[in-house]
Design a protein around this motif. Sequence first.
Motif, PDB file in Angstrom:
ATOM      1  N   VAL A  19       0.915  -1.127  -0.042  1.00  0.00           N
ATOM      2  CA  VAL A  19      -0.029  -0.008   0.016  1.00  0.00           C
ATOM      3  C   VAL A  19       0.817   1.378   0.006  1.00  0.00           C
ATOM      4  CG1 VAL A  19      -1.835   1.328   1.106  1.00  0.00           C
ATOM      5  CG2 VAL A  19      -1.823  -1.275   1.171  1.00  0.00           C
ATOM      6  N   PRO A  20       0.715   2.108  -0.920  1.00  0.00           N
ATOM      7  CA  PRO A  20       1.306   3.200  -0.737  1.00  0.00           C
ATOM      8  C   PRO A  20       1.656   4.298   0.185  1.00  0.00           C
ATOM      9  CG  PRO A  20       0.323   2.879  -3.043  1.00  0.00           C
ATOM     10  CD  PRO A  20      -0.298   2.020  -1.996  1.00  0.00           C
ATOM     11  N   ASP A  21       2.735   4.491   0.699  1.00  0.00           N
ATOM     12  CA  ASP A  21       2.756   5.544   1.798  1.00  0.00           C
ATOM     13  C   ASP A  21       2.509   5.023   3.087  1.00  0.00           C
ATOM     14  OD1 ASP A  21       3.594   7.873   0.170  1.00  0.00           O
ATOM     15  OD2 ASP A  21       1.203   7.903  -0.368  1.00  0.00           O
ATOM     16  N   ALA A  22       2.502   3.539   3.378  1.00  0.00           N
ATOM     17  CA  ALA A  22       2.365   2.680   4.577  1.00  0.00           C
ATOM     18  C   ALA A  22       3.521   2.529   5.061  1.00  0.00           C
ATOM     19  CB  ALA A  22       1.281   1.509   4.401  1.00  0.00           C
ATOM     20  N   ASP A  23       3.680   3.234   6.348  1.00  0.00           N
ATOM     21  CA  ASP A  23       5.125   2.955   6.752  1.00  0.00           C
ATOM     22  C   ASP A  23       4.931   1.941   7.981  1.00  0.00           C
ATOM     23  OD1 ASP A  23       6.574   5.134   5.263  1.00  0.00           O
ATOM     24  OD2 ASP A  23       5.434   6.570   6.654  1.00  0.00           O
ATOM     25  N   GLN A  24       3.864   1.650   8.568  1.00  0.00           N
ATOM     26  CA  GLN A  24       3.535   0.844   9.558  1.00  0.00           C
ATOM     27  C   GLN A  24       2.364   0.331   9.608  1.00  0.00           C
ATOM     28  OE1 GLN A  24       5.919  -0.231  11.644  1.00  0.00           O
ATOM     29  NE2 GLN A  24       7.602   1.342  11.514  1.00  0.00           N
ATOM     30  N   ALA A  25       1.900  -0.918  10.161  1.00  0.00           N
ATOM     31  CA  ALA A  25       0.481  -1.315  10.041  1.00  0.00           C
ATOM     32  C   ALA A  25       0.357  -2.499  11.479  1.00  0.00           C
ATOM     33  CB  ALA A  25       0.553  -2.213   8.849  1.00  0.00           C
ATOM     34  N   GLY A  26      -0.919  -2.591  11.598  1.00  0.00           N
ATOM     35  CA  GLY A  26      -1.521  -3.323  12.832  1.00  0.00           C
ATOM     36  C   GLY A  26      -2.782  -3.751  12.451  1.00  0.00           C
ATOM     37  N   ILE A  27      -3.108  -4.905  12.999  1.00  0.00           N
ATOM     38  CA  ILE A  27      -4.499  -5.641  12.824  1.00  0.00           C
ATOM     39  C   ILE A  27      -5.069  -5.643  14.317  1.00  0.00           C
ATOM     40  CG2 ILE A  27      -5.591  -7.645  12.386  1.00  0.00           C
ATOM     41  CD1 ILE A  27      -3.482  -8.147   9.996  1.00  0.00           C
ATOM     42  N   SER A  28      -6.173  -5.348  14.601  1.00  0.00           N
ATOM     43  CA  SER A  28      -6.833  -5.111  15.705  1.00  0.00           C
ATOM     44  C   SER A  28      -8.306  -5.851  15.551  1.00  0.00           C
ATOM     45  CB  SER A  28      -7.223  -3.868  16.192  1.00  0.00           C
ATOM     46  OG  SER A  28      -5.791  -3.000  16.072  1.00  0.00           O
ATOM     47  N   LEU A  29      -8.724  -6.277  16.951  1.00  0.00           N
ATOM     48  CA  LEU A  29      -9.870  -6.872  16.906  1.00  0.00           C
ATOM     49  C   LEU A  29     -10.777  -5.927  17.860  1.00  0.00           C
ATOM     50  CD1 LEU A  29      -9.449 -10.628  18.087  1.00  0.00           C
ATOM     51  CD2 LEU A  29     -10.047  -9.966  15.969  1.00  0.00           C
ATOM     52  N   VAL A  30     -12.054  -5.555  17.176  1.00  0.00           N
ATOM     53  CA  VAL A  30     -12.819  -4.499  17.628  1.00  0.00           C
ATOM     54  C   VAL A  30     -14.061  -4.950  17.872  1.00  0.00           C
ATOM     55  CG1 VAL A  30     -13.765  -2.197  17.009  1.00  0.00           C
ATOM     56  CG2 VAL A  30     -11.597  -2.777  16.171  1.00  0.00           C
ATOM     57  N   GLU A  31     -14.864  -4.800  18.929  1.00  0.00           N
ATOM     58  CA  GLU A  31     -15.910  -5.252  19.517  1.00  0.00           C
ATOM     59  C   GLU A  31     -16.951  -3.817  19.850  1.00  0.00           C
ATOM     60  OE1 GLU A  31     -15.634  -7.596  22.704  1.00  0.00           O
ATOM     61  OE2 GLU A  31     -14.222  -8.915  22.019  1.00  0.00           O
ATOM     62  N   ARG A  32     -18.201  -3.982  19.270  1.00  0.00           N
ATOM     63  CA  ARG A  32     -19.081  -2.945  19.428  1.00  0.00           C
ATOM     64  C   ARG A  32     -19.307  -2.614  21.091  1.00  0.00           C
ATOM     65  NH1 ARG A  32     -23.047  -0.520  16.502  1.00  0.00           N
ATOM     66  NH2 ARG A  32     -22.788  -1.937  14.758  1.00  0.00           N
ATOM     67  N   ALA A  33     -18.876  -3.378  22.025  1.00  0.00           N
ATOM     68  CA  ALA A  33     -19.243  -3.079  23.142  1.00  0.00           C
ATOM     69  C   ALA A  33     -17.982  -2.204  23.863  1.00  0.00           C
ATOM     70  CB  ALA A  33     -18.696  -4.587  24.098  1.00  0.00           C
ATOM     71  N   GLY A  34     -16.820  -1.724  22.882  1.00  0.00           N
ATOM     72  CA  GLY A  34     -16.092  -0.714  23.075  1.00  0.00           C
ATOM     73  C   GLY A  34     -14.580  -1.289  23.279  1.00  0.00           C
ATOM     74  N   ARG A  35     -14.325  -2.634  23.255  1.00  0.00           N
ATOM     75  CA  ARG A  35     -13.039  -2.963  23.471  1.00  0.00           C
ATOM     76  C   ARG A  35     -12.350  -3.384  22.084  1.00  0.00           C
ATOM     77  NH1 ARG A  35     -16.314  -5.967  26.872  1.00  0.00           N
ATOM     78  NH2 ARG A  35     -17.004  -7.562  25.334  1.00  0.00           N
ATOM     79  N   ALA A  36     -11.132  -3.048  22.297  1.00  0.00           N
ATOM     80  CA  ALA A  36     -10.244  -3.341  20.844  1.00  0.00           C
ATOM     81  C   ALA A  36      -8.930  -3.913  21.420  1.00  0.00           C
ATOM     82  CB  ALA A  36     -10.055  -1.949  20.316  1.00  0.00           C
ATOM     83  N   ARG A  37      -8.148  -4.521  20.528  1.00  0.00           N
ATOM     84  CA  ARG A  37      -7.263  -5.432  20.888  1.00  0.00           C
ATOM     85  C   ARG A  37      -6.362  -5.574  19.527  1.00  0.00           C
ATOM     86  NH1 ARG A  37      -5.931 -11.006  21.455  1.00  0.00           N
ATOM     87  NH2 ARG A  37      -8.042 -11.441  21.059  1.00  0.00           N
ATOM     88  N   THR A  38      -4.934  -5.019  19.951  1.00  0.00           N
ATOM     89  CA  THR A  38      -4.100  -4.980  18.656  1.00  0.00           C
ATOM     90  C   THR A  38      -3.367  -6.548  18.761  1.00  0.00           C
ATOM     91  OG1 THR A  38      -3.416  -2.817  18.680  1.00  0.00           O
ATOM     92  CG2 THR A  38      -2.027  -4.056  17.623  1.00  0.00           C
ATOM     93  N   VAL A  39      -3.542  -7.254  17.543  1.00  0.00           N
ATOM     94  CA  VAL A  39      -3.040  -8.750  17.621  1.00  0.00           C
ATOM     95  C   VAL A  39      -1.840  -8.785  16.830  1.00  0.00           C
ATOM     96  CG1 VAL A  39      -5.300  -9.432  17.910  1.00  0.00           C
ATOM     97  CG2 VAL A  39      -4.761  -9.314  15.739  1.00  0.00           C
TER      98      VAL A  39
END
Length: 240
Positions: free
Chosen positions: A54-74
């Motif tokens: 992807v052009p101009d992408a220097d770093q990347a992460g994948i996260s799990l997101v829940e509607r309850a408001g929780r998020a975790r980078t995996v």
Amino acid sequence: MTASDIPEISYDSAHLGSSASLAESLAAAATALHEAEGRVETARLAVRLATDIVPDADQAGISLVERAGRARTVAWTDEVVRTADAVTSCGAGCAVRRPEIWTSPVVRVEDITACDGHGPVLAGSGLRSALFLRLRGHQRRFSVLTLYSREPGAFDDASVRTGRVFSAHLGIALESVEVQEQLAEAMHTRDVIGQATGILMGRMNIDAAQAFDRLVRASQKGNVKLRDIASRIVEVRATE
């Protein structure tokens, strides 16, 4: 196949949509993702591939997101990604608090240093703009591929198009891995229950239906999963 096996591509936005090298890179990335073993390896490979493609992408992460408001980078390309998420609640946290992430597959943030008043911390990390690409999921939970750039407003329409194609491949790969793992778990569970049933048949001189019924009743009485009850019986037998 690793990120280094992906052909280098031209990021000339005027030709990005029809670039043969881009098509080759995406095809190679799709193959690599489907050859990865397990969700963890697939996610780790994906973040590296994303920054190459992807052009101009220097770093990347994948996260799990829940509607309850929780998020975790995996998965993340560099510790700075996980640190920014944890310290500032940006990254995946920003995605949770942006209502559009639940209805739009793409969210662009021109300058993440304005996120939640944590400008100084994020400025020190060198991360400035972000592109959130929602992967396939369901109403309560899904995954997000987040791309970061060191420049503000870095992700243009060409970057979004490339990112969406890549994230589509990634979403399918992750779903495929999940189905495979569920099938493997189901097969393992069936085998363990079968072994436990056989052990009870031999010990108690009962038939298969009666042995299975005893497992079910023990599961219900103890409020324990049938698989776990069966595993305990097999483990005890192994130590005898």
